[in-house]
Scaffold this active site. Structure first.
Site, mmCIF file in Angstrom:
data_model
loop_
_atom_site.group_PDB
_atom_site.id
_atom_site.type_symbol
_atom_site.label_atom_id
_atom_site.label_comp_id
_atom_site.label_asym_id
_atom_site.label_seq_id
_atom_site.Cartn_x
_atom_site.Cartn_y
_atom_site.Cartn_z
ATOM 1 N N GLU A 95 39.056 41.087 32.030
ATOM 2 C CA GLU A 95 38.649 39.913 32.788
ATOM 3 C C GLU A 95 38.738 39.335 33.738
ATOM 4 O OE1 GLU A 95 34.102 39.476 31.054
ATOM 5 O OE2 GLU A 95 33.706 41.842 29.999
ATOM 6 N N PRO A 96 39.695 39.450 34.726
ATOM 7 C CA PRO A 96 40.466 37.789 34.749
ATOM 8 C C PRO A 96 39.654 37.282 36.249
ATOM 9 C CG PRO A 96 42.059 39.677 35.057
ATOM 10 C CD PRO A 96 40.822 39.984 34.198
ATOM 11 N N GLY A 97 39.085 36.499 36.369
ATOM 12 C CA GLY A 97 39.204 35.870 37.864
ATOM 13 C C GLY A 97 40.109 35.019 38.290
ATOM 14 N N ARG A 98 40.579 33.846 37.592
ATOM 15 C CA ARG A 98 40.694 32.592 38.391
ATOM 16 C C ARG A 98 42.232 32.844 38.064
ATOM 17 N NH1 ARG A 98 38.914 26.950 37.477
ATOM 18 N NH2 ARG A 98 37.781 28.206 35.799
ATOM 19 N N ARG A 135 33.602 21.829 43.169
ATOM 20 C CA ARG A 135 34.729 22.151 41.745
ATOM 21 C C ARG A 135 34.798 20.717 41.198
ATOM 22 N NH1 ARG A 135 38.788 23.885 40.408
ATOM 23 N NH2 ARG A 135 37.706 23.941 37.950
ATOM 24 N N CYS A 167 25.503 13.141 52.007
ATOM 25 C CA CYS A 167 25.043 11.505 51.921
ATOM 26 C C CYS A 167 24.451 11.453 49.673
ATOM 27 C CB CYS A 167 23.765 11.820 52.296
ATOM 28 S SG CYS A 167 23.826 11.787 54.406
ATOM 29 N N GLU A 168 25.820 11.687 49.088
ATOM 30 C CA GLU A 168 26.088 11.823 48.028
ATOM 31 C C GLU A 168 27.021 10.970 47.511
ATOM 32 O OE1 GLU A 168 24.884 13.991 45.048
ATOM 33 O OE2 GLU A 168 23.827 15.289 46.430
ATOM 34 N N TYR A 180 35.942 30.200 42.178
ATOM 35 C CA TYR A 180 34.799 29.851 41.939
ATOM 36 C C TYR A 180 34.320 28.417 43.418
ATOM 37 C CZ TYR A 180 35.689 31.349 38.194
ATOM 38 O OH TYR A 180 35.276 32.453 36.935
HETATM 39 N N1 LLP Z 1 34.275 37.237 31.911
HETATM 40 C C1 LLP Z 1 33.180 36.347 31.941
HETATM 41 C C2 LLP Z 1 31.613 37.025 31.628
HETATM 42 C C3 LLP Z 1 32.663 35.620 32.220
HETATM 43 O O1 LLP Z 1 31.210 34.547 32.267
HETATM 44 C C4 LLP Z 1 33.810 34.723 32.899
HETATM 45 C C5 LLP Z 1 33.933 33.456 34.204
HETATM 46 C C6 LLP Z 1 35.018 35.512 33.654
HETATM 47 C C7 LLP Z 1 35.219 36.729 32.864
HETATM 48 C C8 LLP Z 1 36.371 34.844 34.158
HETATM 49 O O2 LLP Z 1 37.066 34.276 34.039
HETATM 50 P P1 LLP Z 1 38.133 33.655 34.389
HETATM 51 O O3 LLP Z 1 39.014 34.443 34.645
HETATM 52 O O4 LLP Z 1 38.018 33.538 35.842
HETATM 53 O O5 LLP Z 1 37.883 32.058 33.441
HETATM 54 N N2 LLP Z 1 32.251 27.385 37.608
HETATM 55 C C9 LLP Z 1 33.500 27.778 36.891
HETATM 56 C C10 LLP Z 1 33.775 28.334 36.414
HETATM 57 C C11 LLP Z 1 33.390 29.655 35.666
HETATM 58 C C12 LLP Z 1 33.658 30.599 34.809
HETATM 59 C C13 LLP Z 1 32.448 31.460 34.353
HETATM 60 N N3 LLP Z 1 32.692 32.645 33.944
HETATM 61 C C14 LLP Z 1 34.792 26.835 38.262
HETATM 62 O O6 LLP Z 1 35.168 26.327 39.172
HETATM 63 O O7 LLP Z 1 35.970 26.213 36.892
#
Ligand code: LLP
Length: 424
Positions: free
Chosen positions: A278-281, A317, A347-348, A376
């Site tokens: 489940e890659p996101g970032r 972030r 204003c913070e 994000y």
């Molecule tokens: N799978 C699950 C169940 C998750 O909760 C997350 C991220 C991912 C996959 C994806 O993770 P990644 O590959 O993107 O690291 N808003 C924060 C990051 C929160 C991540 C939440 N869960 C930031 O801006 O750093």
């Protein structure tokens, strides 16, 4: 690696001139590179070679429909955490058979929608959630394919606000009780156990925590099989970090996907499971920048402030996680670097992007780009201070497309009403 580079001193997204783009769409705005998105999916997938995992892109990192469509074109599935994200993934044409549903608080309505769509897997995070899912499925005459998200009690380092795999975190079921919980699930009608799931956090910069967590769940897969459960899938979540270019990052950049894949090959390949990630970032982080215009250069008593037209509501972030984003002037005119505090108009005091950041001399009206803002960024934006959500633009070679337009203030106010009272 990404496709933002200078041509004749001006930062481009692929072959799209960000200065010209700013004149066309107005600032601030996000700009993503299609080539970078494609490359990152490709690099991640290639690292696993013949293991051929399901790469379920984590929609929460950047959920723009155009980004999701591009992911689908590259063969990725989707990891969703809400009914809204499920709807987006389906709308973008992601096949239901490539969608996994994670999250600690799925509602019955969301479960029903996911069952109707026929998703690949529910990642269940508690026993009570399993009971609810069983009930919803039985009412439909459906069978929900489930994995439990295991909390392996592993510290993943990084920022405390994005760590998820410690015993005290709200996520998953304790690994120590997994056998008992799977035994109960096997007795529950309306669900079918198909796998094991783990996700320990985000922006993880070392292999160590992954190794500890994955060893723990690999062991668990063996135990559960010995107990008679059919474990066909192993979802290893997301979390692999990306380089943000921090000069003070003494520990060095996060591991390359090839090294991460090597670890998994060693630990998980012998299990003969279908792997899910489940890659996101990793996919979108370095594929996006936030472009902003300098409104004022303010000489404080002790320092110089750049007041830019982007703010913490657009990219939260730095304010929320003390995150570092490299800042680049869109046109580099040279000159000796000097330190600036870069702040937004909200204003913070926390509306600050960077302190004492060395930049070549910057003037009012100049453009700056906050790098690595594809993950994000836009998804965590708000309308705080009644600031409209900002446009998102996709660059692809020398073309660009506005993939989210800036709403008008009228549209923003349109959901609100003076009270027309009713009795409850
Ligand atoms: N799978 C699950 C169940 C998750 O909760 C997350 C991220 C991912 C996959 C994806 O993770 P990644 O590959 O993107 O690291 N808003 C924060 C990051 C929160 C991540 C939440 N869960 C930031 O801006 O750093």
């Amino acid at each position: 690696m990404h496709h933002f580079a200078r041509r004749d001193g001006v930062l481009h997204a692929e072959a799209v001139d960000l200065e010209r783009l700013a004149a066309l769409v107005g600032t601030p705005f996000y700009c993503y590179s299609a080539a970078t998105l494609r490359r990152h999916v490709g690099v991640f997938r290639a690292a696993f070679g013949d293991l051929d995992p399901l790469v379920a892109y984590s929609v929460k990192a950047n959920s723009n429909l155009a980004v999701l469509s591009l992911m689908r074109e590259e063969g990725a599935g989707a990891d969703v955490v809400s009914g809204g994200e499920l709807r987006r993934a389906l709308e973008a044409g992601v096949p239901a058979g490539k969608i996994v549903f994670s999250g600690v608080g799925k509602t019955r309505e969301e479960m029903a929608a996911a069952l109707d769509a026929g998703i690949f897997q529910f990642n269940v995070e508690s026993e009570n959630e399993l009971s609810a899912l069983g009930e919803v499925a039985r009412a439909k005459g459906a069978i929900a394919p489930v994995a439990f998200r295991i909390n392996p009690d592993v510290s993943a380092g990084g920022h405390a606000k994005i760590s998820t795999g410690k015993a005290e975190d709200k996520f998953g079921v304790p690994w120590t009780r997994a056998r008992e919980i799977y035994a109960r699930a096997a007795e529950t009608d309306g669900v079918r156990i198909q796998g094991v799931d783990v996700h320990i956090g985000s922006q993880i910069a070392a292999l160590d925590p992954f190794e500890r967590a994955f060893n723990r769940v690999a062991e668990l897969v063996r135990t559960l099989r010995a107990d008679g459960h059919e474990i066909e899938t192993l979802d290893l979540g997301g979390g692999l970090g990306i380089p943000y270019g921090e000069p003070e990052n003494a520990a060095g950049d996060p591991p390359h996907p090839d090294d991460y894949a090597g670890l998994i090959r060693r630990i998980a390949a012998p299990l003969g499971v279908r792997l899910i990630f489940e890659p996101g970032r990793l996919i979108v982080g370095n594929a996006g920048v936030l472009v902003s215009r300098v409104l004022y250069v303010k000489e404080g008593e002790a320092k110089k402030f750049l007041i830019v037209d982007a703010a913490m509501n657009d990219l939260i972030r730095p304010a929320l996680y003390d995150a570092y984003h490299a800042v680049a002037p869109v046109r580099d005119c040279g000159g000796a670097p000097q330190p600036y505090d870069i702040v937004g108009p909200i204003c913070e005091t926390s509306d600050s992007f960077a302190r004492a950041r060395d930049l070549p001399p910057v003037n009012e009206g100049d453009l700056v780009a906050f790098m690595s803002a594809g993950a994000y960024g836009a998804v965590q934006a708000s309308q705080y201070n009644t600031r409209p959500l900002i446009p998102e633009v996709l660059a692809d070679k020398d073309r660009f497309a506005i993939i989210r337009r800036r709403p008008s203030i009228d549209e923003m106010l349109d959901c609100e009403r003076n009270p027309v009272w009713s009795k409850a």
